[in-house]
Design a protein around this motif. Structure first.
Motif, PDB file in Angstrom:
ATOM      1  N   ALA A  92       9.282   4.946  -1.388  1.00 37.61           N
ATOM      2  CA  ALA A  92       9.894   5.199  -2.698  1.00 37.61           C
ATOM      3  C   ALA A  92      10.250   3.885  -3.384  1.00 37.61           C
ATOM      4  O   ALA A  92      10.041   3.719  -4.593  1.00 37.61           O
ATOM      5  N   SER A  93      10.758   2.920  -2.625  1.00 38.14           N
ATOM      6  CA  SER A  93      11.141   1.630  -3.232  1.00 38.14           C
ATOM      7  C   SER A  93       9.908   0.922  -3.785  1.00 38.14           C
ATOM      8  O   SER A  93       9.960   0.270  -4.831  1.00 38.14           O
ATOM      9  N   LYS A  94       8.786   1.063  -3.106  1.00 36.32           N
ATOM     10  CA  LYS A  94       7.563   0.375  -3.561  1.00 36.32           C
ATOM     11  C   LYS A  94       6.874   1.141  -4.697  1.00 36.32           C
ATOM     12  O   LYS A  94       6.291   0.528  -5.583  1.00 36.32           O
ATOM     13  N   TYR A  95       6.955   2.477  -4.683  1.00 36.04           N
ATOM     14  CA  TYR A  95       6.457   3.250  -5.840  1.00 36.04           C
ATOM     15  C   TYR A  95       7.245   2.841  -7.091  1.00 36.04           C
ATOM     16  O   TYR A  95       6.693   2.704  -8.182  1.00 36.04           O
ATOM     17  N   ALA A  96       8.559   2.679  -6.915  1.00 39.36           N
ATOM     18  CA  ALA A  96       9.413   2.320  -8.061  1.00 39.36           C
ATOM     19  C   ALA A  96       8.973   0.968  -8.633  1.00 39.36           C
ATOM     20  O   ALA A  96       8.959   0.781  -9.853  1.00 39.36           O
ATOM     21  N   LEU A  97       8.609   0.041  -7.763  1.00 34.20           N
ATOM     22  CA  LEU A  97       8.176  -1.281  -8.252  1.00 34.20           C
ATOM     23  C   LEU A  97       6.853  -1.196  -9.009  1.00 34.20           C
ATOM     24  O   LEU A  97       6.625  -1.959  -9.951  1.00 34.20           O
ATOM     25  N   GLU A  98       5.997  -0.272  -8.600  1.00 39.82           N
ATOM     26  CA  GLU A  98       4.731  -0.070  -9.336  1.00 39.82           C
ATOM     27  C   GLU A  98       5.054   0.367 -10.769  1.00 39.82           C
ATOM     28  O   GLU A  98       4.488  -0.154 -11.731  1.00 39.82           O
ATOM     29  N   ALA A  99       5.982   1.325 -10.900  1.00 43.58           N
ATOM     30  CA  ALA A  99       6.344   1.843 -12.227  1.00 43.58           C
ATOM     31  C   ALA A  99       6.950   0.737 -13.079  1.00 43.58           C
ATOM     32  O   ALA A  99       6.604   0.576 -14.258  1.00 43.58           O
ATOM     33  N   PHE A 100       7.848  -0.035 -12.482  1.00 43.77           N
ATOM     34  CA  PHE A 100       8.506  -1.124 -13.218  1.00 43.77           C
ATOM     35  C   PHE A 100       7.465  -2.135 -13.715  1.00 43.77           C
ATOM     36  O   PHE A 100       7.447  -2.504 -14.891  1.00 43.77           O
ATOM     37  N   THR A 101       6.580  -2.538 -12.826  1.00 43.69           N
ATOM     38  CA  THR A 101       5.614  -3.588 -13.174  1.00 43.69           C
ATOM     39  C   THR A 101       4.646  -3.103 -14.258  1.00 43.69           C
ATOM     40  O   THR A 101       4.298  -3.860 -15.171  1.00 43.69           O
ATOM     41  N   ASP A 102       4.238  -1.846 -14.174  1.00 45.90           N
ATOM     42  CA  ASP A 102       3.335  -1.297 -15.203  1.00 45.90           C
ATOM     43  C   ASP A 102       3.990  -1.345 -16.585  1.00 45.90           C
ATOM     44  O   ASP A 102       3.338  -1.680 -17.578  1.00 45.90           O
ATOM     45  N   ALA A 103       5.281  -1.004 -16.643  1.00 53.77           N
ATOM     46  CA  ALA A 103       5.976  -1.022 -17.940  1.00 53.77           C
ATOM     47  C   ALA A 103       6.119  -2.461 -18.444  1.00 53.77           C
ATOM     48  O   ALA A 103       5.911  -2.725 -19.635  1.00 53.77           O
ATOM     49  N   VAL A 104       6.446  -3.380 -17.546  1.00 56.48           N
ATOM     50  CA  VAL A 104       6.593  -4.797 -17.942  1.00 56.48           C
ATOM     51  C   VAL A 104       5.292  -5.299 -18.553  1.00 56.48           C
ATOM     52  O   VAL A 104       5.294  -5.992 -19.578  1.00 56.48           O
ATOM     53  N   ARG A 105       4.178  -4.957 -17.943  1.00 56.12           N
ATOM     54  CA  ARG A 105       2.875  -5.413 -18.463  1.00 56.12           C
ATOM     55  C   ARG A 105       2.708  -5.050 -19.939  1.00 56.12           C
ATOM     56  O   ARG A 105       2.300  -5.867 -20.752  1.00 56.12           O
ATOM     57  N   MET A 106       3.045  -3.784 -20.243  1.00 61.31           N
ATOM     58  CA  MET A 106       2.834  -3.323 -21.621  1.00 61.31           C
ATOM     59  C   MET A 106       3.854  -3.944 -22.574  1.00 61.31           C
ATOM     60  O   MET A 106       3.520  -4.399 -23.659  1.00 61.31           O
ATOM     61  N   GLU A 107       5.127  -4.000 -22.122  1.00 58.69           N
ATOM     62  CA  GLU A 107       6.178  -4.502 -23.011  1.00 58.69           C
ATOM     63  C   GLU A 107       6.040  -5.990 -23.314  1.00 58.69           C
ATOM     64  O   GLU A 107       6.368  -6.439 -24.410  1.00 58.69           O
ATOM     65  N   MET A 108       5.592  -6.764 -22.312  1.00 57.25           N
ATOM     66  CA  MET A 108       5.661  -8.230 -22.441  1.00 57.25           C
ATOM     67  C   MET A 108       4.346  -8.868 -22.870  1.00 57.25           C
ATOM     68  O   MET A 108       4.299 -10.072 -23.105  1.00 57.25           O
ATOM     69  N   LYS A 109       3.294  -8.060 -22.984  1.00 53.51           N
ATOM     70  CA  LYS A 109       1.976  -8.636 -23.279  1.00 53.51           C
ATOM     71  C   LYS A 109       1.996  -9.441 -24.580  1.00 53.51           C
ATOM     72  O   LYS A 109       1.482 -10.557 -24.647  1.00 53.51           O
ATOM     73  N   LYS A 110       2.662  -8.898 -25.596  1.00 52.36           N
ATOM     74  CA  LYS A 110       2.640  -9.574 -26.908  1.00 52.36           C
ATOM     75  C   LYS A 110       3.422 -10.886 -26.886  1.00 52.36           C
ATOM     76  O   LYS A 110       3.318 -11.687 -27.802  1.00 52.36           O
ATOM     77  N   TYR A 111       4.234 -11.097 -25.851  1.00 52.24           N
ATOM     78  CA  TYR A 111       4.972 -12.363 -25.736  1.00 52.24           C
ATOM     79  C   TYR A 111       4.227 -13.377 -24.865  1.00 52.24           C
ATOM     80  O   TYR A 111       4.770 -14.424 -24.531  1.00 52.24           O
ATOM     81  N   GLY A 112       3.025 -13.024 -24.456  1.00 54.16           N
ATOM     82  CA  GLY A 112       2.244 -13.937 -23.616  1.00 54.16           C
ATOM     83  C   GLY A 112       2.628 -13.874 -22.146  1.00 54.16           C
ATOM     84  O   GLY A 112       2.223 -14.717 -21.348  1.00 54.16           O
ATOM     85  N   ILE A 132       0.855  -1.191   0.000  1.00 53.32           N
ATOM     86  CA  ILE A 132       0.000   0.000   0.000  1.00 53.32           C
ATOM     87  C   ILE A 132       0.896   1.247   0.000  1.00 53.32           C
ATOM     88  O   ILE A 132       0.545   2.282  -0.567  1.00 53.32           O
ATOM     89  N   ALA A 133       2.106   1.097   0.601  1.00 55.35           N
ATOM     90  CA  ALA A 133       3.065   2.215   0.630  1.00 55.35           C
ATOM     91  C   ALA A 133       3.616   2.532  -0.764  1.00 55.35           C
ATOM     92  O   ALA A 133       4.350   3.512  -0.923  1.00 55.35           O
ATOM     93  N   GLY A 134       3.260   1.728  -1.760  1.00 57.75           N
ATOM     94  CA  GLY A 134       3.611   2.047  -3.140  1.00 57.75           C
ATOM     95  C   GLY A 134       2.528   2.874  -3.815  1.00 57.75           C
ATOM     96  O   GLY A 134       2.657   3.266  -4.973  1.00 57.75           O
ATOM     97  N   ARG A 135       1.454   3.128  -3.069  1.00 55.75           N
ATOM     98  CA  ARG A 135       0.350   3.946  -3.612  1.00 55.75           C
ATOM     99  C   ARG A 135       0.180   5.241  -2.834  1.00 55.75           C
ATOM    100  O   ARG A 135      -0.258   6.247  -3.385  1.00 55.75           O
TER     101      ARG A 135
END
Ligand SMILES: NC(=O)c1ccc[n+]([C@@H]2O[C@H](COP(=O)([O-])OP(=O)(O)OC[C@H]3O[C@@H](n4cnc5c(N)ncnc54)[C@H](OP(=O)(O)O)[C@@H]3O)[C@@H](O)[C@H]2O)c1
Length: 280
Positions: free
Chosen positions: A155-175, A141-144
């Protein structure tokens, strides 16, 4: 025809868990092993052993420090497969934003952020090669919402939110799918492992830091069981298109909806009341 259970794993049986010796990681590792998966768990301090579960699942524990990038990459590459990765390894640093020493800040980011990236990257490569996979990052919750006296942890958990959001978009086409679970207070070893700036170097804050940390500790130790997070992870493994972020429990889900529409000043008022007790 048998109705497919909602939580039936659609990604595969090879599960990799970081931080598997305690708390949320341990609960996830055991839950997936009990569900029939072959789970490989890692942490720094663990007895290296394999446990077999009725139903064919197993849990093998290995010693590995997620901050050692080369070691983590080599370890992940040696696994027979990585269908699901659950990245739980983490710790908390507490101290005033003004005075938290840089070595504590670096340690916080080294374990929570870089440690997660070190594990995520080789897992994603394996998953892309397989054409499927699920990355589950344990955020908070401290990432929100940023928690006073836990600026670096937040800050460390906000950073993980940003990373995970980008991974979702980049990797979707690879399943490959990715999502972040956002637990609130959870009763684990996290409280005892917290590193708090000592009072003498944060003395201008009087007893505020001590009281704030006591409040965090009490909330955590009266919080949910780590099994509640493991149940969320199991449910995500049953979804072909999992949501981006999942708070744990109806109370935190409702809170997140509320916080989205609440003016910042209201948020600050509530969080300050909760985490900045009056000091002497
Ligand atoms: N408890 C809460 O209230 C709460 C709330 C929200 C989010 N979270 C998050 O949940 C995750 C799990 O924490 P937890 O609550 O389950 O705490 P925990 O019981 O202290 O577990 C932390 C795990 O991480 C491992 N770990 C720490 N540093 C590591 C490193 N450098 N390399 C490898 N493993 C490492 C620990 O094992 P070793 O010490 O043996 O390495 C342990 O297995 C963390 O990311 C935490 O931020 C916790």
């Amino acid at each position: 025809m048998r109705k497919k259970s909602k939580a039936e794993n659609v990604y595969g049986k090879n599960v990799f868990v970081t931080g598997a010796s305690s708390g949320i990681g341990q609960a996830c590792a055991i839950a997936f092993a009990k569900s029939g998966c072959t789970v490989t768990g890692v942490s720094r301090n663990t007895e290296e052993k394999t446990e077999h579960f009725p139903g064919g699942g197993s849990l093998s524990l290995h010693r590995l420090d997620v901050t050692d990038e080369a070691a983590v990459r080599g370890f992940v590459e040696s696994l027979p497969g990585v269908d699901i990765a659950i990245l739980c390894a983490g710790m908390g640093v507490a101290g005033p934003a003004e005075t938290t020493p840089s070595e504590m800040t670096r340690r916080q980011m080294e374990v929570n952020y870089f440690g997660t990236i070190n594990a995520a990257q080789p897992c994603l490569t394996r998953m892309r090669g397989q054409g499927k996979g699920l990355l589950i990052v344990i955020g908070s919750i401290a990432g929100r919402v940023s928690i006073p006296m836990q600026s670096q942890y937040s800050a460390s958990k906000y950073a993980l939110e940003a990373f995970t959001d980008a991974v979702r978009m980049e990797m979707k086409k690879y399943g490959v799918r990715a999502c972040i679970i956002e637990p609130g207070d959870t009763k684990t070893g996290f409280t005892a492992a917290r590193v708090t700036q000592d009072d003498s170097s944060a003395e201008s804050y009087g007893s505020v830091l001590r009281k704030s940390v006591a409040k965090m500790a009490s909330d955590e130790q009266n919080g949910r069981s780590p099994d509640s997070v493991a149940r969320v992870a199991l449910a995500l493994a049953g979804r072909k298109d999992p949501p981006a972020r999942v708070p744990v429990g109806m109370d935190y889900k409702a809170l997140m909806v509320l916080l989205r529409v609440m003016p910042d000043k209201c948020k600050e008022f509530i969080l300050s009341k909760l985490y900045l007790p009056k000091g002497e």
